[in-house]
Design a protein around this motif. Structure first.
Motif, PDB file in Angstrom:
ATOM      1  N   LEU A   1      24.933 -26.275 -93.433  1.00  0.00           N
ATOM      2  CA  LEU A   1      26.012 -25.450 -92.898  1.00  0.00           C
ATOM      3  C   LEU A   1      27.295 -25.634 -93.707  1.00  0.00           C
ATOM      4  CD1 LEU A   1      25.521 -25.862 -89.036  1.00  0.00           C
ATOM      5  CD2 LEU A   1      25.015 -23.841 -90.423  1.00  0.00           C
ATOM      6  N   ALA A   2      27.580 -26.869 -94.110  1.00  0.00           N
ATOM      7  CA  ALA A   2      28.782 -27.128 -94.927  1.00  0.00           C
ATOM      8  C   ALA A   2      28.711 -26.349 -96.232  1.00  0.00           C
ATOM      9  CB  ALA A   2      28.921 -28.628 -95.198  1.00  0.00           C
ATOM     10  N   GLY A   3      27.531 -26.279 -96.822  1.00  0.00           N
ATOM     11  CA  GLY A   3      27.352 -25.499 -98.048  1.00  0.00           C
ATOM     12  C   GLY A   3      27.595 -24.019 -97.823  1.00  0.00           C
TER      13      GLY A   3
ATOM     14  N   ARG B   1      25.977 -14.957 -94.024  1.00  0.00           N
ATOM     15  CA  ARG B   1      24.952 -16.002 -94.011  1.00  0.00           C
ATOM     16  C   ARG B   1      25.183 -17.004 -92.880  1.00  0.00           C
ATOM     17  NH1 ARG B   1      23.846 -17.064-100.463  1.00  0.00           N
ATOM     18  NH2 ARG B   1      22.554 -15.204-100.685  1.00  0.00           N
ATOM     19  N   LEU B   2      26.449 -17.280 -92.591  1.00  0.00           N
ATOM     20  CA  LEU B   2      26.721 -18.203 -91.484  1.00  0.00           C
ATOM     21  C   LEU B   2      26.234 -17.632 -90.154  1.00  0.00           C
ATOM     22  CD1 LEU B   2      30.196 -19.415 -92.646  1.00  0.00           C
ATOM     23  CD2 LEU B   2      28.254 -20.897 -92.100  1.00  0.00           C
ATOM     24  N   LEU B   3      26.478 -16.369 -89.940  1.00  0.00           N
ATOM     25  CA  LEU B   3      26.002 -15.742 -88.705  1.00  0.00           C
ATOM     26  C   LEU B   3      24.481 -15.587 -88.717  1.00  0.00           C
ATOM     27  CD1 LEU B   3      28.798 -13.060 -88.199  1.00  0.00           C
ATOM     28  CD2 LEU B   3      28.562 -15.290 -87.068  1.00  0.00           C
ATOM     29  N   ALA B   4      23.910 -15.440 -89.906  1.00  0.00           N
ATOM     30  CA  ALA B   4      22.454 -15.325 -90.021  1.00  0.00           C
ATOM     31  C   ALA B   4      21.750 -16.587 -89.532  1.00  0.00           C
ATOM     32  CB  ALA B   4      22.055 -15.024 -91.459  1.00  0.00           C
TER      33      ALA B   4
ATOM     34  N   ALA C   1      31.363 -23.514 -97.445  1.00  0.00           N
ATOM     35  CA  ALA C   1      32.026 -23.573 -98.758  1.00  0.00           C
ATOM     36  C   ALA C   1      31.751 -22.312 -99.568  1.00  0.00           C
ATOM     37  CB  ALA C   1      31.554 -24.816 -99.519  1.00  0.00           C
ATOM     38  N   ALA C   2      30.509 -21.843 -99.553  1.00  0.00           N
ATOM     39  CA  ALA C   2      30.149 -20.643-100.317  1.00  0.00           C
ATOM     40  C   ALA C   2      30.898 -19.408 -99.813  1.00  0.00           C
ATOM     41  CB  ALA C   2      28.642 -20.404-100.257  1.00  0.00           C
ATOM     42  N   ALA C   3      31.247 -19.414 -98.525  1.00  0.00           N
ATOM     43  CA  ALA C   3      31.989 -18.291 -97.956  1.00  0.00           C
ATOM     44  C   ALA C   3      33.493 -18.447 -98.184  1.00  0.00           C
ATOM     45  CB  ALA C   3      31.686 -18.169 -96.464  1.00  0.00           C
TER      46      ALA C   3
END
Length: 183
Positions: free
Chosen positions: A132-134, A81-84, A137-139
């Motif tokens: 982004l912080a969320g 998701r971060l890369l998405a 954290a989720a990762a």
């Protein structure tokens, strides 16, 4: 014309004009002409141009963040998701009417003279950083990655707006990939 309809028509026109041409170069008469809302009604809804600019940015913020979240949520793995985020930026940068970040553009034009616009810009950027912080954290990643990822995304937005290219998103995604591997 009812107030809600007139407001939406005015905001639709303002968004096209402000984003496409810049806030300073667009007058209320331009918004009137593009929206079909009389100047009297336009000033009843937005007594000052600054109020129209803030309303445009607020509405755009909601839609921008919804589009981003919808795209990112389509990736089931929290790390992906971060890369998405950068994949979505690349798609956005490739849109025909892309003209950079509306908030950075507005800040560049009005940041020295309009506290309400500055507040809206800062709120938008804070919300994006918090998003982004969320994701970080989720990762299950170190929260310290949030700042660098945010700066990569913001730098890509500025560069894409100037260059008119999607390449900054791809470059930022690769830099984010390196950061995530190291983190």
């Amino acid at each position: 014309m009812d107030s809600a309809v007139a407001r939406e028509q005015a905001l639709d026109a303002a968004e096209r004009l402000f984003y496409g041409r810049g806030v300073q170069s667009v007058g209320m008469d331009d918004v009137r002409g593009a929206s079909g809302v009389s100047l009297k009604r336009l000033y009843q809804l937005f007594p000052a141009k600054e109020q129209l600019v803030v309303a445009y940015l607020e509405r755009r913020d909601v839609r921008w963040r919804q589009r981003l979240a919808k795209y990112v949520e389509g990736h089931p793995d929290p790390g992906e998701r971060l890369l998405a985020v950068f994949g979505w930026l690349e798609r956005w940068f490739g849109e025909e009417d892309f003209r950079g970040c509306a908030w950075i553009n507005a800040y560049g034009e009005l940041g020295a003279t309009s506290e309400p616009v500055v507040t809206q810009v800062r709120d938008h950027k804070r919300a994006f950083r918090d998003y982004l912080a969320g994701l970080v954290a989720a990762a299950g990643l170190d929260a310290a990655l949030t700042g660098p990822l945010f700066l990569l995304a913001e730098g890509a937005m500025v560069t894409a707006g100037i260059n008119g290219s999607t390449e900054p998103a791809a470059e930022a995604r690769e830099a984010a990939r390196v950061l995530l591997r190291a983190g």
